[in-house]
Design a protein around this motif. Structure first.
Motif, PDB file in Angstrom:
ATOM      1  N   ASP A  73      22.419   3.876 -35.373  1.00  0.00           N
ATOM      2  CA  ASP A  73      23.185   4.842 -35.018  1.00  0.00           C
ATOM      3  C   ASP A  73      24.533   4.510 -36.289  1.00  0.00           C
ATOM      4  O   ASP A  73      25.028   2.713 -35.693  1.00  0.00           O
ATOM      5  CB  ASP A  73      23.430   4.705 -34.601  1.00  0.00           C
ATOM      6  N   GLY A  74      25.024   4.360 -36.717  1.00  0.00           N
ATOM      7  CA  GLY A  74      25.997   4.098 -37.504  1.00  0.00           C
ATOM      8  C   GLY A  74      25.962   3.102 -39.039  1.00  0.00           C
ATOM      9  O   GLY A  74      26.733   2.741 -39.486  1.00  0.00           O
ATOM     10  N   ARG A  75      24.886   2.745 -39.374  1.00  0.00           N
ATOM     11  CA  ARG A  75      24.193   2.209 -40.339  1.00  0.00           C
ATOM     12  C   ARG A  75      23.137   2.480 -40.759  1.00  0.00           C
ATOM     13  O   ARG A  75      23.099   3.961 -41.536  1.00  0.00           O
ATOM     14  CB  ARG A  75      23.218   1.054 -39.801  1.00  0.00           C
ATOM     15  N   GLU A  76      23.206   1.744 -42.407  1.00  0.00           N
ATOM     16  CA  GLU A  76      22.429   2.857 -43.504  1.00  0.00           C
ATOM     17  C   GLU A  76      21.429   2.271 -43.876  1.00  0.00           C
ATOM     18  O   GLU A  76      20.574   1.754 -43.535  1.00  0.00           O
ATOM     19  CB  GLU A  76      22.892   2.035 -44.987  1.00  0.00           C
ATOM     20  N   VAL A  77      20.347   3.491 -44.468  1.00  0.00           N
ATOM     21  CA  VAL A  77      19.269   3.765 -44.587  1.00  0.00           C
ATOM     22  C   VAL A  77      18.526   3.900 -46.039  1.00  0.00           C
ATOM     23  O   VAL A  77      19.054   4.789 -46.467  1.00  0.00           O
ATOM     24  CB  VAL A  77      18.328   4.237 -43.602  1.00  0.00           C
ATOM     25  N   VAL A  91      17.910  10.512 -41.280  1.00  0.00           N
ATOM     26  CA  VAL A  91      18.666   9.308 -41.169  1.00  0.00           C
ATOM     27  C   VAL A  91      19.325  10.244 -41.046  1.00  0.00           C
ATOM     28  O   VAL A  91      20.112   9.412 -39.495  1.00  0.00           O
ATOM     29  CB  VAL A  91      18.055   9.041 -42.314  1.00  0.00           C
ATOM     30  N   LEU A  92      20.041  11.144 -41.281  1.00  0.00           N
ATOM     31  CA  LEU A  92      21.374  11.809 -40.696  1.00  0.00           C
ATOM     32  C   LEU A  92      21.062  12.320 -39.100  1.00  0.00           C
ATOM     33  O   LEU A  92      22.275  11.998 -38.728  1.00  0.00           O
ATOM     34  CB  LEU A  92      21.903  12.866 -41.418  1.00  0.00           C
ATOM     35  N   ARG A  93      20.047  12.823 -39.303  1.00  0.00           N
ATOM     36  CA  ARG A  93      20.613  12.923 -37.375  1.00  0.00           C
ATOM     37  C   ARG A  93      19.930  12.182 -36.561  1.00  0.00           C
ATOM     38  O   ARG A  93      19.769  12.373 -35.438  1.00  0.00           O
ATOM     39  CB  ARG A  93      18.947  14.509 -37.645  1.00  0.00           C
ATOM     40  N   ALA A  94      19.678  11.393 -36.803  1.00  0.00           N
ATOM     41  CA  ALA A  94      19.245  10.045 -35.893  1.00  0.00           C
ATOM     42  C   ALA A  94      21.169   9.021 -36.397  1.00  0.00           C
ATOM     43  O   ALA A  94      20.108   7.955 -35.955  1.00  0.00           O
ATOM     44  CB  ALA A  94      18.102   8.938 -36.600  1.00  0.00           C
ATOM     45  N   GLY A  95      21.305   9.534 -36.260  1.00  0.00           N
ATOM     46  CA  GLY A  95      23.071   9.054 -36.503  1.00  0.00           C
ATOM     47  C   GLY A  95      23.026   8.146 -37.867  1.00  0.00           C
ATOM     48  O   GLY A  95      24.359   7.072 -37.500  1.00  0.00           O
ATOM     49  N   GLY A  96      22.171   7.678 -38.784  1.00  0.00           N
ATOM     50  CA  GLY A  96      22.493   6.709 -40.230  1.00  0.00           C
ATOM     51  C   GLY A  96      22.985   7.875 -41.245  1.00  0.00           C
ATOM     52  O   GLY A  96      23.080   8.794 -40.932  1.00  0.00           O
ATOM     53  N   ILE A  97      22.933   7.031 -42.025  1.00  0.00           N
ATOM     54  CA  ILE A  97      23.747   7.407 -43.584  1.00  0.00           C
ATOM     55  C   ILE A  97      22.582   6.974 -44.108  1.00  0.00           C
ATOM     56  O   ILE A  97      22.209   5.473 -45.116  1.00  0.00           O
ATOM     57  CB  ILE A  97      25.048   6.551 -43.562  1.00  0.00           C
ATOM     58  N   PRO A  98      22.247   7.527 -44.842  1.00  0.00           N
ATOM     59  CA  PRO A  98      21.272   7.497 -45.603  1.00  0.00           C
ATOM     60  C   PRO A  98      22.472   7.155 -47.249  1.00  0.00           C
ATOM     61  O   PRO A  98      22.627   7.399 -47.551  1.00  0.00           O
ATOM     62  CB  PRO A  98      20.604   9.422 -46.385  1.00  0.00           C
ATOM     63  N   ARG A  99      21.005   6.022 -47.930  1.00  0.00           N
ATOM     64  CA  ARG A  99      21.712   4.973 -49.335  1.00  0.00           C
ATOM     65  C   ARG A  99      20.654   5.575 -50.118  1.00  0.00           C
ATOM     66  O   ARG A  99      19.532   4.965 -50.159  1.00  0.00           O
ATOM     67  CB  ARG A  99      21.689   4.074 -49.215  1.00  0.00           C
ATOM     68  N   THR A 123      22.810  -2.469 -44.124  1.00  0.00           N
ATOM     69  CA  THR A 123      21.461  -1.933 -43.919  1.00  0.00           C
ATOM     70  C   THR A 123      20.362  -2.077 -42.838  1.00  0.00           C
ATOM     71  O   THR A 123      20.319  -2.895 -42.421  1.00  0.00           O
ATOM     72  CB  THR A 123      20.764  -2.569 -45.326  1.00  0.00           C
ATOM     73  N   ALA A 124      19.966  -1.217 -42.386  1.00  0.00           N
ATOM     74  CA  ALA A 124      19.420  -0.865 -41.253  1.00  0.00           C
ATOM     75  C   ALA A 124      18.100  -1.397 -41.256  1.00  0.00           C
ATOM     76  O   ALA A 124      16.949  -1.707 -40.408  1.00  0.00           O
ATOM     77  CB  ALA A 124      19.162  -0.741 -39.641  1.00  0.00           C
ATOM     78  N   ALA A 125      17.451  -0.128 -42.569  1.00  0.00           N
ATOM     79  CA  ALA A 125      15.648   0.290 -42.936  1.00  0.00           C
ATOM     80  C   ALA A 125      15.678   0.422 -44.066  1.00  0.00           C
ATOM     81  O   ALA A 125      17.180   1.137 -44.476  1.00  0.00           O
ATOM     82  CB  ALA A 125      15.648   1.358 -41.256  1.00  0.00           C
ATOM     83  N   ILE A 151      15.388  -6.245 -41.869  1.00  0.00           N
ATOM     84  CA  ILE A 151      15.261  -4.941 -42.429  1.00  0.00           C
ATOM     85  C   ILE A 151      14.120  -4.368 -41.567  1.00  0.00           C
ATOM     86  O   ILE A 151      12.958  -4.361 -41.967  1.00  0.00           O
ATOM     87  CB  ILE A 151      16.262  -4.717 -43.371  1.00  0.00           C
ATOM     88  N   GLU A 152      14.006  -3.058 -41.492  1.00  0.00           N
ATOM     89  CA  GLU A 152      12.661  -2.978 -40.304  1.00  0.00           C
ATOM     90  C   GLU A 152      12.987  -1.843 -42.050  1.00  0.00           C
ATOM     91  O   GLU A 152      12.808  -0.832 -43.297  1.00  0.00           O
ATOM     92  CB  GLU A 152      13.152  -2.113 -39.558  1.00  0.00           C
ATOM     93  N   LEU A 153      11.085  -1.789 -42.354  1.00  0.00           N
ATOM     94  CA  LEU A 153      10.832  -0.497 -43.081  1.00  0.00           C
ATOM     95  C   LEU A 153       9.505   0.388 -42.266  1.00  0.00           C
ATOM     96  O   LEU A 153       8.655   0.014 -41.504  1.00  0.00           O
ATOM     97  CB  LEU A 153       9.331  -1.394 -43.692  1.00  0.00           C
ATOM     98  N   VAL A 154       9.988   2.091 -43.141  1.00  0.00           N
ATOM     99  CA  VAL A 154       9.351   2.651 -42.254  1.00  0.00           C
ATOM    100  C   VAL A 154       8.878   3.141 -43.630  1.00  0.00           C
ATOM    101  O   VAL A 154       9.605   3.743 -44.557  1.00  0.00           O
ATOM    102  CB  VAL A 154      11.035   3.831 -41.906  1.00  0.00           C
ATOM    103  N   GLU A 155       7.433   3.810 -43.557  1.00  0.00           N
ATOM    104  CA  GLU A 155       7.139   4.711 -44.073  1.00  0.00           C
ATOM    105  C   GLU A 155       7.012   6.023 -44.202  1.00  0.00           C
ATOM    106  O   GLU A 155       6.192   6.442 -42.777  1.00  0.00           O
ATOM    107  CB  GLU A 155       5.573   4.202 -44.176  1.00  0.00           C
ATOM    108  N   ASP A 156       7.582   6.681 -45.204  1.00  0.00           N
ATOM    109  CA  ASP A 156       7.025   8.274 -45.311  1.00  0.00           C
ATOM    110  C   ASP A 156       6.229   9.138 -45.461  1.00  0.00           C
ATOM    111  O   ASP A 156       6.325   8.559 -47.050  1.00  0.00           O
ATOM    112  CB  ASP A 156       8.316   9.190 -45.668  1.00  0.00           C
ATOM    113  N   ALA A 157       5.125   8.711 -44.957  1.00  0.00           N
ATOM    114  CA  ALA A 157       3.499   9.181 -45.791  1.00  0.00           C
ATOM    115  C   ALA A 157       3.477  10.697 -45.750  1.00  0.00           C
ATOM    116  O   ALA A 157       1.687  11.305 -45.827  1.00  0.00           O
ATOM    117  CB  ALA A 157       2.796   8.314 -44.893  1.00  0.00           C
TER     118      ALA A 157
END
Length: 375
Positions: A73-77, A91-99, A123-125, A151-157
């Motif tokens: 929330d409030g951070r960039e991904v 990302v937006l729906r979870a409160g983040g900001i896509p970069r 940057t959060a993730a 920073i956390e790494l998430v995989e869109d698989a």
């Protein structure tokens, strides 16, 4: 002969198996979060080399749940721009900001260098997208960069069921991976998705989020702002049967890809994206780049007239040029703009025959003069 853009594979035996499971669910009244969901989760986790899997209602839900758990929330991904709408929307729906970040022209995926260029103190993730079913070699470099920066790494698989890099499966490089079971995917549930993880907290939190934020299936205490993100037992039954065929489906797709690779080698005006040594793509998409100046729409139209329907691009318009994301600041992304404009995806199915593959390449090679003339 006519080759469609996509084709689902459900043989007589598989349909009978699905119907038997559905009948059992209807007879017992177990329609959600029951034994078929558990069976699917256990088998999917085992196939992807992780201890835990949590079935959810879609790949989009899987990604959003992961991001909620990470507290962005409030951070960039950081996300690649050549991905589906849902990657940035989650990302937006979870409160983040896509970069948005640029990609490699060889893989159409993020690299450690393009990720690093997009990092800020906010940057959060990072969401690494395995585009077209290819786990790009730089996934290890991205993972190392994320660890070094905290920073956390998430995989869109969503595309990458059963795909791997150096025998390590998609979804196992970051804290969690999100898969889709949409009908066009290499394996499907009709609708649905899956979270895979080695982190017990992610597993436990995901189970809460998918069921309206409840602390337990039969309890009444809501401890998170969850949603109706469950996967029904009916959908789970379809996915269980499809998962049993996954390796067979991938083998067929790899065989077709090899036919395409050989036929298109040296064509000059069209070049397969290919899979680097060590990367075992599932070939959800067979991606090829057109020479600069060729008209993609003219080629697609000509092939359609000749009986070959190309599958959808990945993606024709990158996210930093989508109207819905106009308000997001985006740097220049020259590689993304280039590869999104120049690539095509040849049809590739999980039951495709050699004769069908040969028909496709013949029609493609015959279309070169038309593509050039109409550019």
């Amino acid at each position: 002969m006519s080759i469609p853009a996509a084709r689902l594979v459900f043989g007589d035996e598989d349909r009978a198996a699905v119907l038997a499971m559905v009948d059992e669910s209807l007879r017992t009244g177990s329609l959600t979060l029951g034994r078929r969901t558990e069976e699917l989760e256990q088998a999917f986790a085992a196939r992807h080399g992780v201890p835990f899997a949590v079935a959810v209602s879609s790949g989009t839900a899987a990604l959003e749940i992961i991001l909620h758990i990470l507290g962005i929330d409030g951070r960039e991904v950081v996300v690649p721009s050549n991905t589906f709408f849902a990657t940035a929307a989650a990302v937006l729906r979870a409160g983040g900001i896509p970069r948005f970040a640029d990609v490699s022209p060889q893989t159409m995926a993020l690299t450690a260098a393009t990720v690093e260029a997009a990092l800020t103190e906010r940057t959060a993730a990072v969401v690494d997208v395995h585009i077209g079913g290819l786990v790009a070699p730089d996934v290890e470099g991205i993972a190392a960069l994320c660890r070094a920066r905290g920073i956390e790494l998430v995989e869109d698989a969503a595309h990458a069921h059963g795909a791997s890099w150096r025998d390590r499966a998609a979804g196992s490089f970051g804290i969690a991976g999100a898969f889709s079971f949409y009908p066009t995917k290499v394996m499907t549930a009709g609708e649905g998705g899956m979270i895979v993880t080695s982190d017990e907290r992610v597993r436990d939190e995901a189970r809460i989020y998918r069921d309206q934020g409840k602390a337990g299936f039969l309890g009444g205490d809501h401890v998170r702002m969850g949603y109706a993100w469950r996967l029904s037992e009916i959908h789970a039954a379809v996915a269980v049967v499809q998962l049993r065929r996954l390796d067979e489906f991938i083998s067929t797709r790899r065989r077709v890809a090899a036919i395409y690779d050989e036929a298109l080698a040296g064509a000059g005006w069209i070049a397969p994206l290919g899979a680097p040594d060590g990367s075992m793509s599932n070939y959800y998409k067979y991606i090829a780049l057109l020479a600069p100046g060729l008209e993609r729409d003219a080629l697609k139209s000509r092939l359609r007239e000749a009986g070959v329907s190309l599958s959808g691009e990945v993606y024709a318009r990158p996210l930093h040029r989508q109207p819905v994301f106009d308000r997001l600041a985006a740097p220049a992304l020259p590689v993304t703009d280039d590869v999104c404009a120049r690539h095509v995806c040849l049809p590739i199915h999980s039951d495709m025959t050699d004769a069908e593959a040969a028909f496709v390449v013949d029609r493609v090679l015959e279309s070169a003069p038309v593509a050039a003339r109409e550019a």
